[in-house]
Write a protein that holds these residues in place. Sequence first.
Motif, short mmCIF file in Angstrom:
data_model
loop_
_atom_site.label_atom_id
_atom_site.label_comp_id
_atom_site.label_asym_id
_atom_site.label_seq_id
_atom_site.Cartn_x
_atom_site.Cartn_y
_atom_site.Cartn_z
N LEU A 1 -5.58 -2.66 -43.14
CA LEU A 1 -5.85 -2.97 -41.73
C LEU A 1 -4.58 -2.90 -40.89
O LEU A 1 -4.60 -2.38 -39.77
N HIS A 2 -3.48 -3.41 -41.43
CA HIS A 2 -2.20 -3.32 -40.71
C HIS A 2 -1.79 -1.85 -40.53
O HIS A 2 -1.31 -1.46 -39.46
N GLN A 3 -1.99 -1.06 -41.57
CA GLN A 3 -1.66 0.36 -41.49
C GLN A 3 -2.52 1.05 -40.43
O GLN A 3 -2.02 1.83 -39.62
N TYR A 4 -3.81 0.73 -40.45
CA TYR A 4 -4.72 1.31 -39.48
C TYR A 4 -4.33 0.90 -38.06
O TYR A 4 -4.35 1.72 -37.13
N PHE A 5 -3.93 -0.36 -37.89
CA PHE A 5 -3.50 -0.86 -36.60
C PHE A 5 -2.27 -0.07 -36.12
O PHE A 5 -2.20 0.36 -34.97
N LEU B 1 -8.88 3.86 -21.94
CA LEU B 1 -8.04 2.67 -22.03
C LEU B 1 -8.88 1.42 -22.33
O LEU B 1 -8.51 0.59 -23.16
N VAL B 2 -10.04 1.29 -21.67
CA VAL B 2 -10.92 0.15 -21.92
C VAL B 2 -11.41 0.17 -23.37
O VAL B 2 -11.40 -0.86 -24.07
N ASN B 3 -11.83 1.34 -23.83
CA ASN B 3 -12.29 1.48 -25.21
C ASN B 3 -11.16 1.17 -26.20
O ASN B 3 -11.38 0.51 -27.22
N TYR B 4 -9.97 1.66 -25.88
CA TYR B 4 -8.81 1.42 -26.73
C TYR B 4 -8.54 -0.08 -26.82
O TYR B 4 -8.35 -0.63 -27.92
N GLN B 5 -8.51 -0.78 -25.72
CA GLN B 5 -8.23 -2.22 -25.72
C GLN B 5 -9.32 -2.99 -26.46
O GLN B 5 -9.03 -3.94 -27.19
N ARG B 6 -10.58 -2.59 -26.28
CA ARG B 6 -11.68 -3.26 -26.97
C ARG B 6 -11.55 -3.07 -28.48
O ARG B 6 -11.67 -4.02 -29.25
N PHE B 7 -11.27 -1.83 -28.87
CA PHE B 7 -11.14 -1.55 -30.29
C PHE B 7 -9.93 -2.29 -30.88
O PHE B 7 -9.99 -2.85 -31.97
N LEU B 8 -8.83 -2.30 -30.15
CA LEU B 8 -7.63 -2.98 -30.61
C LEU B 8 -7.90 -4.48 -30.77
O LEU B 8 -7.45 -5.09 -31.75
N LEU C 1 -9.90 -4.92 -33.90
CA LEU C 1 -9.03 -4.71 -35.05
C LEU C 1 -8.13 -5.92 -35.29
O LEU C 1 -7.95 -6.36 -36.43
N GLU C 2 -7.60 -6.50 -34.24
CA GLU C 2 -6.78 -7.71 -34.37
C GLU C 2 -7.62 -8.86 -34.92
O GLU C 2 -7.14 -9.65 -35.74
N SER C 3 -8.86 -8.95 -34.49
CA SER C 3 -9.76 -9.98 -35.01
C SER C 3 -10.01 -9.77 -36.51
O SER C 3 -9.99 -10.73 -37.28
N ALA C 4 -10.24 -8.52 -36.90
CA ALA C 4 -10.46 -8.21 -38.32
C ALA C 4 -9.22 -8.55 -39.14
O ALA C 4 -9.32 -9.08 -40.25
N ILE C 5 -8.05 -8.27 -38.59
CA ILE C 5 -6.80 -8.59 -39.29
C ILE C 5 -6.67 -10.11 -39.44
O ILE C 5 -6.30 -10.61 -40.51
N GLY C 6 -7.00 -10.85 -38.40
CA GLY C 6 -6.96 -12.31 -38.47
C GLY C 6 -7.91 -12.86 -39.52
O GLY C 6 -7.55 -13.75 -40.30
#
Length: 136
Positions: free
Chosen positions: A30-34, A54-61, A64-69
Amino acid sequence: MAERAEREAARLFGQGQAQLTQAEAKLGELHQYFGDYQQQWMTQGSQGVSGQWLVNYQRFLSQLESAIGQQQRSVDWHRANLDKLRQQWQQRRARLDGLRKLVERYLQEARVAADKREQKLLDEFAQRLAGRPKQD
């Protein structure tokens, strides 16, 4: 029974180690993917992006941060569980070692007692033979 309990605790400890390794590997992925996704942002951003991208990118990011957490919490749980499993295994191992020493001590005491009985019987037998009149 103590050997069986120790083997089971060792098996569970090994299983816990494997689960922790898997959880850590998934977190690493997940960190690598991030990182890869951030690199994509750098590349794409230098060429210009639309507002929707940009909106899609921020939503996905954010997802992804939630999944990492969540995965980090999973790794933390597996580490704590592994510590618990290690303690259980060590306790069962110590109990087994103690029981083995106790059995060995009892066996040694039984050997000493048997040797004393045997020596006593031999001494009594020798005395009887010595007390008999000689026959020519």
